[in-house]
Design a protein around this motif. Structure first.
Motif, PDB file in Angstrom:
ATOM      1  N   ASP A 586       0.809  -1.223   0.000  1.00  0.00           N
ATOM      2  CA  ASP A 586       0.000   0.000   0.000  1.00  0.00           C
ATOM      3  C   ASP A 586       0.842   1.274   0.000  1.00  0.00           C
ATOM      4  OD1 ASP A 586       1.028  -0.132   2.499  1.00  0.00           O
ATOM      5  OD2 ASP A 586      -0.870  -0.256   3.576  1.00  0.00           O
ATOM      6  N   THR A 587       2.177   1.141  -0.011  1.00  0.00           N
ATOM      7  CA  THR A 587       3.046   2.324  -0.016  1.00  0.00           C
ATOM      8  C   THR A 587       4.181   2.150  -1.016  1.00  0.00           C
ATOM      9  OG1 THR A 587       4.394   1.405   1.780  1.00  0.00           O
ATOM     10  CG2 THR A 587       2.573   2.889   2.413  1.00  0.00           C
ATOM     11  N   LEU A 588       4.775   3.263  -1.381  1.00  0.00           N
ATOM     12  CA  LEU A 588       5.979   3.239  -2.210  1.00  0.00           C
ATOM     13  C   LEU A 588       7.200   3.001  -1.337  1.00  0.00           C
ATOM     14  CD1 LEU A 588       5.280   6.346  -4.481  1.00  0.00           C
ATOM     15  CD2 LEU A 588       5.285   3.984  -5.245  1.00  0.00           C
ATOM     16  N   THR A 589       8.256   2.466  -1.934  1.00  0.00           N
ATOM     17  CA  THR A 589       9.522   2.301  -1.215  1.00  0.00           C
ATOM     18  C   THR A 589      10.382   3.535  -1.463  1.00  0.00           C
ATOM     19  OG1 THR A 589      10.666   1.240  -3.060  1.00  0.00           O
ATOM     20  CG2 THR A 589       9.378  -0.191  -1.589  1.00  0.00           C
ATOM     21  N   PRO A 590      11.443   3.736  -0.662  1.00  0.00           N
ATOM     22  CA  PRO A 590      12.314   4.907  -0.854  1.00  0.00           C
ATOM     23  C   PRO A 590      12.993   4.954  -2.226  1.00  0.00           C
ATOM     24  CG  PRO A 590      12.673   3.952   1.317  1.00  0.00           C
ATOM     25  CD  PRO A 590      11.781   3.002   0.574  1.00  0.00           C
ATOM     26  N   SER A 591      13.082   3.813  -2.923  1.00  0.00           N
ATOM     27  CA  SER A 591      13.756   3.796  -4.225  1.00  0.00           C
ATOM     28  C   SER A 591      12.808   4.079  -5.386  1.00  0.00           C
ATOM     29  CB  SER A 591      14.426   2.432  -4.448  1.00  0.00           C
ATOM     30  OG  SER A 591      13.450   1.418  -4.534  1.00  0.00           O
ATOM     31  N   GLU A 592      11.558   4.434  -5.084  1.00  0.00           N
ATOM     32  CA  GLU A 592      10.559   4.644  -6.133  1.00  0.00           C
ATOM     33  C   GLU A 592       9.972   6.055  -6.059  1.00  0.00           C
ATOM     34  OE1 GLU A 592       8.503   0.230  -6.400  1.00  0.00           O
ATOM     35  OE2 GLU A 592       7.897   1.548  -4.767  1.00  0.00           O
ATOM     36  N   LYS A 593       9.569   6.551  -7.233  1.00  0.00           N
ATOM     37  CA  LYS A 593       8.781   7.778  -7.263  1.00  0.00           C
ATOM     38  C   LYS A 593       7.861   7.745  -8.490  1.00  0.00           C
ATOM     39  CE  LYS A 593      11.936  10.870  -9.766  1.00  0.00           C
ATOM     40  NZ  LYS A 593      12.641  12.173  -9.715  1.00  0.00           N
ATOM     41  N   ILE A 594       6.694   8.338  -8.328  1.00  0.00           N
ATOM     42  CA  ILE A 594       5.694   8.337  -9.400  1.00  0.00           C
ATOM     43  C   ILE A 594       6.051   9.406 -10.427  1.00  0.00           C
ATOM     44  CG2 ILE A 594       3.259   8.679  -9.955  1.00  0.00           C
ATOM     45  CD1 ILE A 594       3.818   6.128  -8.409  1.00  0.00           C
ATOM     46  N   VAL A 595       6.090   8.996 -11.717  1.00  0.00           N
ATOM     47  CA  VAL A 595       6.382   9.939 -12.805  1.00  0.00           C
ATOM     48  C   VAL A 595       5.180  10.167 -13.705  1.00  0.00           C
ATOM     49  CG1 VAL A 595       8.859   9.463 -12.811  1.00  0.00           C
ATOM     50  CG2 VAL A 595       7.350   8.054 -14.227  1.00  0.00           C
ATOM     51  N   ALA A 596       4.140   9.336 -13.551  1.00  0.00           N
ATOM     52  CA  ALA A 596       2.912   9.517 -14.335  1.00  0.00           C
ATOM     53  C   ALA A 596       1.756   8.852 -13.592  1.00  0.00           C
ATOM     54  CB  ALA A 596       3.052   8.913 -15.735  1.00  0.00           C
ATOM     55  N   GLY A 597       0.567   9.491 -13.605  1.00  0.00           N
ATOM     56  CA  GLY A 597      -0.591   8.918 -12.931  1.00  0.00           C
ATOM     57  C   GLY A 597      -0.529   9.119 -11.423  1.00  0.00           C
ATOM     58  N   ASP A 598      -1.357   8.347 -10.710  1.00  0.00           N
ATOM     59  CA  ASP A 598      -1.452   8.455  -9.253  1.00  0.00           C
ATOM     60  C   ASP A 598      -1.308   7.079  -8.616  1.00  0.00           C
ATOM     61  OD1 ASP A 598      -2.110  11.324  -9.128  1.00  0.00           O
ATOM     62  OD2 ASP A 598      -3.985  10.723 -10.115  1.00  0.00           O
ATOM     63  N   TRP A 599      -0.585   7.058  -7.504  1.00  0.00           N
ATOM     64  CA  TRP A 599      -0.398   5.813  -6.757  1.00  0.00           C
ATOM     65  C   TRP A 599      -1.692   5.446  -6.029  1.00  0.00           C
ATOM     66  CZ3 TRP A 599       2.501   1.666  -5.992  1.00  0.00           C
ATOM     67  CH2 TRP A 599       2.362   0.943  -4.813  1.00  0.00           C
ATOM     68  N   VAL A 600      -2.099   4.188  -6.183  1.00  0.00           N
ATOM     69  CA  VAL A 600      -3.262   3.658  -5.473  1.00  0.00           C
ATOM     70  C   VAL A 600      -2.793   2.472  -4.655  1.00  0.00           C
ATOM     71  CG1 VAL A 600      -5.576   2.690  -5.649  1.00  0.00           C
ATOM     72  CG2 VAL A 600      -4.827   4.408  -7.304  1.00  0.00           C
ATOM     73  N   GLY A 601      -2.864   2.564  -3.328  1.00  0.00           N
ATOM     74  CA  GLY A 601      -2.315   1.528  -2.459  1.00  0.00           C
ATOM     75  C   GLY A 601      -3.299   0.470  -2.028  1.00  0.00           C
ATOM     76  N   LYS A 602      -4.615   0.717  -2.229  1.00  0.00           N
ATOM     77  CA  LYS A 602      -5.622  -0.253  -1.796  1.00  0.00           C
ATOM     78  C   LYS A 602      -6.684  -0.386  -2.872  1.00  0.00           C
ATOM     79  CE  LYS A 602      -8.395  -1.565   2.194  1.00  0.00           C
ATOM     80  NZ  LYS A 602      -8.835  -1.219   3.576  1.00  0.00           N
ATOM     81  N   ALA A 603      -7.016  -1.634  -3.214  1.00  0.00           N
ATOM     82  CA  ALA A 603      -7.983  -1.888  -4.292  1.00  0.00           C
ATOM     83  C   ALA A 603      -9.406  -1.665  -3.795  1.00  0.00           C
ATOM     84  CB  ALA A 603      -7.832  -3.300  -4.813  1.00  0.00           C
ATOM     85  N   SER A 604     -10.265  -1.227  -4.707  1.00  0.00           N
ATOM     86  CA  SER A 604     -11.693  -1.036  -4.411  1.00  0.00           C
ATOM     87  C   SER A 604     -12.479  -2.186  -4.995  1.00  0.00           C
ATOM     88  CB  SER A 604     -12.178   0.289  -4.996  1.00  0.00           C
ATOM     89  OG  SER A 604     -11.435   1.375  -4.483  1.00  0.00           O
ATOM     90  N   GLN A 605     -13.512  -2.608  -4.293  1.00  0.00           N
ATOM     91  CA  GLN A 605     -14.334  -3.723  -4.761  1.00  0.00           C
ATOM     92  C   GLN A 605     -15.110  -3.329  -6.016  1.00  0.00           C
ATOM     93  OE1 GLN A 605     -14.442  -6.791  -3.486  1.00  0.00           O
ATOM     94  NE2 GLN A 605     -12.900  -6.252  -1.929  1.00  0.00           N
ATOM     95  N   GLY A 606     -15.220  -4.291  -6.955  1.00  0.00           N
ATOM     96  CA  GLY A 606     -16.039  -4.097  -8.140  1.00  0.00           C
ATOM     97  C   GLY A 606     -15.394  -3.287  -9.242  1.00  0.00           C
ATOM     98  N   LYS A 607     -14.141  -2.914  -9.114  1.00  0.00           N
ATOM     99  CA  LYS A 607     -13.449  -2.141 -10.140  1.00  0.00           C
ATOM    100  C   LYS A 607     -12.218  -2.887 -10.622  1.00  0.00           C
ATOM    101  CE  LYS A 607     -14.843   2.413  -8.408  1.00  0.00           C
ATOM    102  NZ  LYS A 607     -14.353   3.744  -7.935  1.00  0.00           N
ATOM    103  N   ASP A 608     -11.729  -2.509 -11.830  1.00  0.00           N
ATOM    104  CA  ASP A 608     -10.464  -3.077 -12.292  1.00  0.00           C
ATOM    105  C   ASP A 608      -9.361  -2.738 -11.291  1.00  0.00           C
ATOM    106  OD1 ASP A 608     -11.751  -3.984 -14.496  1.00  0.00           O
ATOM    107  OD2 ASP A 608     -10.889  -2.535 -15.899  1.00  0.00           O
ATOM    108  N   VAL A 609      -8.467  -3.679 -11.105  1.00  0.00           N
ATOM    109  CA  VAL A 609      -7.404  -3.503 -10.112  1.00  0.00           C
ATOM    110  C   VAL A 609      -6.420  -2.436 -10.597  1.00  0.00           C
ATOM    111  CG1 VAL A 609      -5.530  -4.631  -8.880  1.00  0.00           C
ATOM    112  CG2 VAL A 609      -7.623  -5.904  -9.399  1.00  0.00           C
ATOM    113  N   PRO A 610      -6.188  -1.351  -9.811  1.00  0.00           N
ATOM    114  CA  PRO A 610      -5.227  -0.310 -10.226  1.00  0.00           C
ATOM    115  C   PRO A 610      -3.789  -0.761  -9.933  1.00  0.00           C
ATOM    116  CG  PRO A 610      -6.227   0.292  -8.136  1.00  0.00           C
ATOM    117  CD  PRO A 610      -6.860  -1.011  -8.546  1.00  0.00           C
TER     118      PRO A 610
END
Length: 845
Positions: A586-610
């Protein structure tokens, strides 16, 4: 108009007579290319012998007529095809596992080969004793790589534990098909009979195993036609194949790249020699102006005078090339020894007359081509020069033939480089790079001469004025010395810089929070037990990361087959070819950073898995934020959408992934774990590995400290090869330096004699000479290091894509060595002038 025909025999006779007093100096001129020719002849001989040995030994590299391999057990659809191939069949399972030596209580990560059948059909498993290579398949016996036997001090008839099963060591493995010394060090092999693999407990579901099938045909078979007929079915079953012919092509291509690289290294040595040839002949012709002018007065045409000296240079070029070719034939016996750890077979050292012929021809072409620049000026020497002997009065700048020679030299460099790289683009860039380095060094030398004319002050001491004035006076060696020494320095400094940067990428932090040991293949039921052992050994559990194996089925509703048919699609077919090992968190590690889109750490029921994908994977596959994916998770289809793209620092020692799922989706999927910890010492590492292997033999452990040692050793071996080849450039640079300084000796004799006659002491002349050569050597080395600094930065940023950080101490040492060497050679050349009376020297000049 003079219609007299050219008398060729007379020209040869004149060339011979004129050379009698100058042969030793002519040989000194041409000695600059001897080492370059030697390097190329050695490499060419090595290449031709290598190609011949690949053709004759390719069968023993494969070990069979046909090899089929994959990463999963053959299913019911493909098994009938596999069982129908060949007249003789063998099977092999390969996997990475920890092994345990009860005698020494040592553990090691190795490549296990579980083998059944008569493989290898060509060549053999070379063992001590010899019979062990075949006898081990008849019982609970194992073959152990010689590096392991030495490392853990075990002998034949000791035991080894693979998983839950103990085997008797029946032989020491010295060589296996396709094995090299490097692969033996990185992943040493252990061979066991395939029939005992189930008892080891290492072939359970979730284990990463390679499945290999080997086939031998008793009668000749059109293998190309055979593999073409089964290629489609093998590809559909995710199986690859290899034949003797494909191994020839792949091995030849791999070592072809190596020999082309070595050829370029040798060519750099040759280019340095070319600079020496051009400069030496340039000064030689200066000295011959009076002789040529007298010949012109006696009726010799300018073109005839040109031919006389061209014959001299060509003759010396032939002799120098023959010497270089002979030396190269000797060196080619050393190359297989230097490169033995990288070669999967023995290389013959037969004399290659083709290589010798190429080397001699190349030497003659180079000696003539680069001597043409000063030689063409002979045509412009007139009889008037008997009265006004000045080289500067000969107008050669506007000579159209001079520009033709420049074009020929440029064409030669581009063409020769093309034959080494098989790429016109690469050859053009190489030529531009060399040209830029030459131009920078030549410009620095020209600028130095201009600056010295301005900065020398009358207030300086007489000795300083004389020493620094020699840098721009007639007969100076400023340009040739700076170019030749600077290029040699630039080349070797670049090697130091790049090797140091690569080593820093695999270096470890000494901090207690930096992981230096990785445990993988931990089953779900073993997770807590492994963590407990870790803590009992007073080691930290830095991470326990779940890993799930999945495959990509669809991208935006299209399968791999659909994309194969759709030529307009930008999605890479390769994205469907692999099994991906992913994690969820559910979290990023120190060696990662988002360069496009948004981080989603928890899946929602009934939707495609992000999901989040790595930046490199996104670029290679042309999959971007918003694309809809379908994954096959252990037989279950799972729709997903790309929610973000991450930039990952792969250089950090931690678990990094191409694809990351959010929590709440994969928790119940079949999975295994990876644990990261930090061990403070070698002793603690050995104790911890023994404890884990005894309780959980299926768990594999990577000791990063040991890996670093292996990589360090590998880089040292690669560096040794490069340094061995670059030694030709260094030696050539030194020869050019000696030749150039020796030439300056003949030019400076008159000046030194005049100074002696006017009352200058030996010490004063010695000081003047020392100042000149010390400054030249220091400036040349410094300019070469700055060029290497810039080149290494470009390579680090655009080629290796690593941070630019250099160790300056080895290069600082190189700077002082080169400056000192230049000074010493310059002073040694002055001994003859300083130790004899002026009258004696004047009589001999």
């Amino acid at each position: 108009m003079d219609k007299r025909k050219i008398n060729i025999p007379w020209l040869f006779e004149m060339a011979w007579r004129d050379s009698r007093r100058n042969r030793s100096r002519l040989m000194l001129f041409i000695s600059a290319i001897i080492f370059g020719i030697a390097a190329l002849v050695a490499i060419y001989s090595f290449r031709y012998n290598l190609e011949n040995d690949i053709n004759t030994q390719a069968a023993s590299l494969v070990g069979a007529d046909l090899a089929v391999y994959g990463s999963k057990l053959a299913d019911a659809h493909i098994k009938p095809l596999l069982d129908s191939l060949g007249d003789k069949r063998s099977e092999e399972r390969t996997f990475v596992s920890m092994i345990y030596f009860p005698k020494s209580k040592g553990t090691r990560l190795v490549q296990v080969h579980a083998l059944e059948g008569g493989f290898p059909y060509y060549g053999s498993l070379e063992t001590i004793p010899v019979a062990a290579g075949t006898n081990f398949k008849t019982g609970r016996m194992a073959l152990v790589d010689k590096t392991l036997m030495l490392q853990f001090n075990v002998k034949v008839n000791d035991s080894i534990k693979v998983g839950d099963f103990t085997f008797l060591i029946t032989g020491t493995l010295t060589k296996a098909p396709g094995q090299t010394g490097v692969s033996s060090n990185i992943a040493p092999s252990v061979y066991i009979p395939l029939q005992y693999l189930p008892q080891t407990g290492l072939s359970k579901k979730g284990s990463r195993i390679g499945y290999n099938f080997y086939y031998k045909y008793d009668k000749p078979v059109d293998m190309q036609k055979l593999v073409k007929s089964i290629d489609g079915r093998l590809e559909k079953a995710d199986l690859n194949y290899e034949t003797i012919e494909t191994r020839k092509e792949n091995t030849g291509r791999s070592f072809g790249d190596l020999t082309r690289f070595l050829s370029l290294v040798g060519f750099i040595a040759l280019l340095l020699g070319c600079v020496g040839v051009a400069s030496a002949i340039h000064i030689y012709i200066r000295e011959k102006i009076a002789s040529i002018a007298i010949m012109r007065c006696l009726g010799v045409k300018g073109f005839e005078a040109f031919l006389i000296y061209l014959i001299q240079i060509a003759g010396i070029g032939i002799i120098g090339s023959l010497i270089g070719a002979f030396a190269g034939t000797f060196v080619q016996h050393i190359l297989p020894i230097v490169m033995k750890d990288f070669l999967p077979f023995e290389i013959s050292t037969a004399i290659s007359w083709l290589a010798i012929g190429q080397g001699v021809l190349l030497g003659i072409i180079i000696s003539i081509l680069f001597a043409l620049l000063p030689l063409i000026s002979i045509r412009n020497i007139s009889p008037l020069n008997t009265l006004r002997i000045s080289y500067e009065n000969i107008n050669i700048v506007r000579d159209p033939l001079r520009w033709l020679v420049y074009i020929l030299i440029l064409a030669f460099v581009v063409t020769f480089t093309f034959f080494q790289t098989d790429s016109w683009l690469a050859s053009v860039f190489f030529t531009i790079g060399v040209g830029i380095a030459f131009s920078i060094l030549a410009f620095v030398a020209w600028l130095l001469m201009k600056v010295m004319r301005v900065v020398i002050q009358n207030s300086w001491s007489y000795l300083m004025r004389q020493g620094f004035a020699n840098l721009y006076r007639p007969n100076n060696q400023t340009i040739i010395l700076i170019v030749s020494i600077g290029l040699s320095t630039a080349f070797i400094s670049t090697l130091f810089f790049i090797q140091g940067m690569l080593m820093k990428q695999v270096s470890l932090s000494s901090g207690a929070n930096q992981a230096n040991m990785i445990l993988f293949d931990i089953q779900n039921s073993q997770k807590n037990g492994v963590a407990k052992i870790t803590r009992q050994q007073k080691l930290p559990v830095l991470q326990q990361v779940p890993i799930v194996t999945i495959r990509l089925e669809k991208v935006n509703g299209k399968t791999g087959e659909d994309i194969k048919k759709d030529r307009k699609s930008k999605i890479s077919r390769r994205a469907f070819a692999y099994e991906y090992r992913v994690t969820y968190r559910d979290t990023l590690t120190p060696s990662e950073k988002i360069v496009a889109g948004d981080w989603v750490g928890k899946a929602s029921q009934g939707k495609d898995v992000p999901v989040s994908i790595e930046e490199g994977f996104s670029k290679r596959s042309n999959i971007v934020v918003g694309d809809h994916l379908v994954f096959n998770v252990q037989g279950l289809s799972m729709p997903a959408v790309v929610a973000s793209v991450r930039q990952v620092n792969w250089n950090k020692i931690q678990t990094n992934f191409q694809i990351v799922f959010p929590t709440g989706v994969l928790e119940d999927a079949p999975q295994f774990y990876v644990e990261l910890t930090h061990v403070p010492s070698v002793t603690a590492s050995a104790k911890f590995q023994q404890a884990v292997v005894r309780s959980f033999p299926n768990v594999s452990i990577v000791d990063i400290g040991q890996v670093i040692t292996i990589i360090d050793d590998l880089l040292d071996k690669i560096g040794y090869i490069i340094r061995f080849m670059s030694a030709f450039s260094i030696v050539t640079g030194i020869v050019v330096l000696i030749a150039s300084v020796r030439i300056s000796k003949y030019q400076r004799i008159q000046e030194s004699v005049l100074l002696r006659t006017l009352g200058a002491s030996r010490k004063q002349i010695f000081t003047i000479t020392a100042l000149e050569y010390l400054f030249l050597g220091a400036l040349s080395a410094l300019t070469g290091i700055l060029i290497a600094f810039t080149g290494s930065w470009l390579l680090a940023k655009y080629s290796f894509e690593i941070p630019f950080a250099i160790n300056i101490w080895p290069v600082a040492a190189l700077f002082f060595i080169i400056a000192l060497l230049t000074l010493v050679i310059g002073l040694l050349n002055s001994r003859g002038v300083l130790s004899k009376p002026p009258l004696e020297i004047l009589r001999t000049t």
